[in-house]
Structures are given as structure tokens and as C-alpha cells.
Scaffold this motif. Structure first.
Motif, PDB file in Angstrom:
ATOM      1  N   THR A   1       0.825  -1.202   0.000  1.00 55.41           N
ATOM      2  CA  THR A   1       0.000   0.000   0.000  1.00 55.41           C
ATOM      3  C   THR A   1       0.864   1.258   0.000  1.00 55.41           C
ATOM      4  O   THR A   1       0.543   2.250  -0.661  1.00 55.41           O
ATOM      5  CB  THR A   1      -0.921   0.009   1.235  1.00 55.41           C
TER       6      THR A   1
ATOM      7  N   ASN B   1      -8.201   2.410  -1.975  1.00 62.58           N
ATOM      8  CA  ASN B   1      -8.722   1.115  -2.429  1.00 62.58           C
ATOM      9  C   ASN B   1      -8.408   0.003  -1.434  1.00 62.58           C
ATOM     10  O   ASN B   1      -9.270  -0.834  -1.112  1.00 62.58           O
ATOM     11  CB  ASN B   1      -8.126   0.765  -3.797  1.00 62.58           C
ATOM     12  N   ILE B   2      -7.155  -0.014  -0.943  1.00 61.05           N
ATOM     13  CA  ILE B   2      -6.759  -1.054   0.018  1.00 61.05           C
ATOM     14  C   ILE B   2      -7.544  -0.918   1.316  1.00 61.05           C
ATOM     15  O   ILE B   2      -7.986  -1.914   1.911  1.00 61.05           O
ATOM     16  CB  ILE B   2      -5.243  -0.995   0.296  1.00 61.05           C
TER      17      ILE B   2
ATOM     18  N   ILE C   1      -4.812   7.044  -4.106  1.00 57.39           N
ATOM     19  CA  ILE C   1      -5.944   6.237  -4.564  1.00 57.39           C
ATOM     20  C   ILE C   1      -5.722   4.772  -4.197  1.00 57.39           C
ATOM     21  O   ILE C   1      -6.656   4.049  -3.810  1.00 57.39           O
ATOM     22  CB  ILE C   1      -6.139   6.394  -6.089  1.00 57.39           C
ATOM     23  N   GLY C   2      -4.464   4.332  -4.293  1.00 54.83           N
ATOM     24  CA  GLY C   2      -4.130   2.959  -3.890  1.00 54.83           C
ATOM     25  C   GLY C   2      -4.419   2.729  -2.419  1.00 54.83           C
ATOM     26  O   GLY C   2      -4.966   1.683  -2.031  1.00 54.83           O
TER      27      GLY C   2
ATOM     28  N   PRO D   1     -12.768   5.544   3.482  1.00 58.18           N
ATOM     29  CA  PRO D   1     -12.880   4.200   4.069  1.00 58.18           C
ATOM     30  C   PRO D   1     -13.192   4.232   5.557  1.00 58.18           C
ATOM     31  O   PRO D   1     -13.959   3.393   6.063  1.00 58.18           O
ATOM     32  CB  PRO D   1     -11.493   3.587   3.816  1.00 58.18           C
TER      33      PRO D   1
ATOM     34  N   LEU E   1     -10.505   0.454   1.702  1.00 58.11           N
ATOM     35  CA  LEU E   1     -11.898   0.059   1.466  1.00 58.11           C
ATOM     36  C   LEU E   1     -12.030  -1.460   1.495  1.00 58.11           C
ATOM     37  O   LEU E   1     -12.974  -2.011   2.057  1.00 58.11           O
ATOM     38  CB  LEU E   1     -12.382   0.606   0.113  1.00 58.11           C
ATOM     39  N   ALA E   2     -11.062  -2.139   0.868  1.00 57.56           N
ATOM     40  CA  ALA E   2     -11.066  -3.609   0.905  1.00 57.56           C
ATOM     41  C   ALA E   2     -10.867  -4.104   2.322  1.00 57.56           C
ATOM     42  O   ALA E   2     -11.471  -5.102   2.750  1.00 57.56           O
ATOM     43  CB  ALA E   2      -9.975  -4.150  -0.021  1.00 57.56           C
TER      44      ALA E   2
END
Length: 457
Positions: A27, A353-354, A349-350, A442, A356-357
Motif C-alpha cells: 500500500t 482502495n486497500i 488512490i491505492g 474508508p 476500502l477492501a
């Protein structure tokens, strides 16, 4: 109580990062490379700007440089400035009379110096070294911001009468007078013994300045009064017999010209220097920067009139050329900074995304914390701390990588780089900001989960 509560949320975030080390490192990679790119690109920009400033010092402030152009002195080969041949005309080229005319006619002139350059060999105690011998005026040292490490400049008598005295560059001192004071000593240049009266201070020299602006380091030069050059060494405005023969192409085909007039004819080397200008350069310093363009135009018109309307010279303003380069490089550096900044945004952005996952994977953990009394702001603080710590750690690693990368660029590609504290603060601040901005969504989503639903999943 307030600090203790949120400190607990931060500790939970640290535990989560440690428990998922590989995911956290992956990340952070976007932030690491983004920060490194920003720092190295800004270092290249700072280095380029510093190089421009150094070159401005080398070429002098508010200087106009007049040099001979490639042409035939006695015909229309010089052209009319537009590449078109002119009628047959004659020009003596750049001479000391041009220097006097510029002094007299151009009111904005602060200083002016003629320059005559020849390649010679300097000789002392059996040691011979190639040097550049330059005939100059005392103003030359001021025009190019040159300071003397030892000794003095030429006095009025030495300059006017062309006495055999010289000021030498730092390399000359190091090569011929390592263990002794050179002031008052003599050095042989060509067939003339010159008395050393001064030594020029060593200066950092940018190689690109030589290529782009035609200037060179003073360290390997011997400076003499211009009258000394004309009286004791060579005056190209005087026509010699061998030059007349050379001009008439009276050669025997083997690179030697036949000299007549004695009981036996003899051969001497042809002088291959086809520059018939008395001067190699005229350097003019103008009082104010705003007057540079108008002064250059006036000088050009005056010289055209004096040279029979032949464009046998070039008038350049190095400082303005450098400032235009500086402006171009600044635009280029802004583009590089924007590109590097985009990589930081991509890294953010990465992170989002991580994270949120991660929220989806840790719904049960979120439900347990909520069931034990954690409020929405506690969940937000936990996940926001996690994203911020990842970006913060990535920022620190990126700073180290950026500094190292800047050094590698300098060592491998010979591009000057300067890492500034400002660039480090900017990159570090942006990396933290990216963690907070892209970590908030997130964190907000995690806090919005219904604890009952979270426990059932």
C-alpha cells in the motif's frame, strides 16, 4: 481522558498494520515512489536554476559580447544578414578602433574590454604546458566578476606601453609554482618572458557554459595587456608577406609556402589561422539591464556603418539568453513536478482502495469494537490513523529514496541536483495529506456500519 481514548485508537491501528505487514508495504509503495519522484525532480530543477545563476556570473551581468562571424573580409561573403550575398565590399573586421567608437558613441556603456586570444606553450624550468594567452583591458576582470587571489592588475604604464607582464590562472600557478610565490617570477610564453604580477582566483566552471555561450575557464589562461599582445606577440591587422602569399595561394602543395628574397629560397609553414580580425571579442557592460536590447541594437547599427554594411560580426546578450533558458527550465520543472505529483495522487488512490477492501474484510472486528462501546468517531480515528501511518511511513522512506536517487543522478548522468529542505517539507506534507484525504472515506464507511449487521457477517 480525551488523549488516552484516541491514543488507544492509534495503537489498534499500529497493531493492524503490523499484523498485515505485506499489505501495508504494498500500500505504501505508491507513496514511497511518489515522494521520491517529487524530491528528485525538484532537486534537478534546483540544480538547473543554480547552474544558470553560476553561468550568469561567468558571462557577467549586463554584458554584450561582440564576436567575428565566419565570412570573407574582402567580399560579399559576409552577406546582408539574411543569407544573401552583397556587392564586393571591404571590412577590417573587429579592431581597437571599434572599441573606441563604442566608448564614444554608446552612452549606456559602463565598461568595455577588447579580447585577443591565441594558443601558446608556456615554458619554465624544462616544463612546457599548452595555455591560452589573452590580451585584455583591466576592465575584463570586472566584466566577468574575476577576483585576484594574489598580486595586482596591470597599472596604467604597463597597459599603455605594452610591457611584458601577466596575470595567470590558478592552474598555471599550480603547474609551475607549486611550492613558491609566483608574484615577481617570470614565465616564458612563445618567445617572450613575462613577469607575473597577479594570480586569478579559482572559480567553479560549468562545461555547458562553454558549449552554449562560448566562455571558458580562466584557470588555464595567461592574461596580458592588449597592447602587449599587439606589440610583442601578434597583431592580425598587420599584413605580413607570408599572409599575402597565402592569400594568393602561392603554395607548392605540401603545406609549405615558398619565401623569396634571399640567395636561397626557403620554405616556412603556412599560417592556417584565417581570422583576420584584430580582436577575437569585444565585451561591453551596460549600466542597466533594461538598456541591454536598445544598446545592442545601437552597437549593431554603428558597427554595420563602420564595417561597410557587412555582417562580419555577431552581437549577443548572454544574460538574456540564460534568463530565457531559465524560464524554459522552470516550465519544464513545473511539468516534471506535476507528473511526480500525479504519482502521489495515484498512491493515495491505492491507499483508499486497500483501506476500502480492508473495511470489508474486518467488518466483524468493527462490530465487536462497536458492541464494546466504541463510537463512530473511534472507528473513524482507527482507520484514519491506519491510512495516515502508512502514508507517513511511506513518506519517510520516500524522502530517503529521493535523496539517494538525486545523488545517483548526479554521479551517473552528471546532472547537478540540489535537495532543498523546502522540497522535503512539501513532499512530506503532501504524503501525510494524501493519507488523511484518501483514508477518510474508508474510515467513514467503516464507522457507518450497523454493529448488529457487522456481528452477523
Amino acid at each position: 481522558m480525551f488523549i488516552k481514548r484516541y491514543l488507544h485508537d492509534i495503537l489498534i491501528a499500529v497493531e493492524a498494520i503490523i499484523a498485515n505487514r505485506l499489505k501495508s508495504i504494498l500500500t505504501a509503495l505508491g507513496i514511497i515512489f511518489g515522494v521520491a519522484a517529487v524530491i528528485s525532480m525538484m532537486a534537478i530543477g534546483n540544480g538547473a536554476e543554480q547552474e544558470i545563476l553560476e553561468q550568469i556570473k561567468l558571462v557577467g551581468v549586463n554584458n554584450i559580447v561582440i564576436t567575428p562571424s565566419t565570412y570573407s573580409l574582402s567580399d560579399g561573403g559576409g552577406g546582408d544578414g539574411n543569407g544573401q550575398p552583397t556587392a564586393k565590399k571591404f571590412s577590417k573586421g573587429l579592431t581597437l578602433l571599434d572599441v573606441e567608437a563604442i566608448k564614444k558613441i554608446v552612452p549606456t556603456v559602463e565598461r568595455i574590454s577588447p579580447v585577443i586570444s591565441f594558443n601558446y606553450s608556456a615554458l619554465l624550468n624544462g616544463i612546457s604546458r599548452p595555455v591560452v594567452l589573452e590580451g585584455i583591458d583591466n576592465h575584463y576582470f570586472d566584466l566577468f566578476n574575476m577576483q585576484l587571489a594574489e598580486g595586482s592588475r596591470f597599472n596604467a604604464t604597463q597597459a599603455e606601453k605594452g610591457l611584458p607582464v601577466c596575470v595567470v590562472g590558478n592552474n598555471i600557478k599550480e603547474q609551475f609554482f607549486r611550492q613558491q610565490d609566483p608574484i615577481g617570477k617570470y614565465i616564458k610564453c612563445g618567445q617572450i618572458w613575462l613577469k607575473i604580477i597577479g594570480v586569478v582566483e579559482r572559480r567553479d566552471f560549468t562545461a555547458s557554459a562553454s558549449d552554449e555561450l562560448g566562455i571558458s575557464s580562466s584557470d588555464n589562461k595567461i592574461f596580458i595587456p592588449v597592447q602587449t599582445m599587439l606589440l610583442r606577440f601578434k597583431n592580425r591587422s598587420l599584413i605580413r608577406a607570408d599572409e599575402v602569399l597565402n592569400a594568393n595561394k602561392n603554395a607548392n602543395g605540401n603545406g609549405m609556402v615558398v619565401i623569396y628574397g634571399g640567395p636561397e629560397q626557403k620554405e616556412e609553414p603556412i599560417d592556417t589561422d584565417d581570422n583576420l580580425n584584430q580582436l577575437d571579442k569585444i565585451v561591453v557592460q551596460i549600466k542597466e539591464t533594461e538598456q541591454l536590447n536598445n544598446s545592442a541594437t545601437l552597437i549593431k547599427r554603428m558597427l554595420l556603418r563602420r564595417h561597410s554594411d557587412l555582417y562580419d560580426f555577431e552581437v549577443t546578450i548572454p544574460e538574456l539568453l540564460l534568463k530565457q533558458q531559465q524560464k524554459t527550465k522552470k516550465i519544464f520543472n513545473i511539468v516534471l513536478g506535476v507528473i511526480a505529483g500525479i504519482s502521489l495522487v495515484v498512491g493515495g488512490i491505492g491507499i483508499m482502495n486497500i483501506m476500502l477492501a480492508s473495511v470489508l474484510e474486518r467488518i466483524r472486528e468493527i462490530g465487536v469494537r462497536q458492541a464494546l462501546g466504541a463510537k463512530q468517531k473511534d472507528i473513524i480515528a482507527q482507520f484514519l490513523s491506519e491510512s495516515t501511518l502508512i502514508s507517513l511511513t511511506g513518506g519517510i522512506i520516500g524522502i530517503i529514496l529521493g535523496v539517494v536517487l538525486s545523488q545517483i543522478i548526479t554521479a551517473v548522468f552528471d546532472i547537478k541536483t540540489i535537495v532543498s529542505a523546502f522540497s522535503i517539507l512539501i513532499a512530506f506534507g503532501v504524503s501525510v495529506g494524501v493519507g488523511i484525504i484518501f483514508g477518510y472515506l474508508p474510515a467513514k464507511r467503516a464507522a457507518a456500519n450497523d454493529p448488529v449487521v457487522s456481528l452477523r457477517s
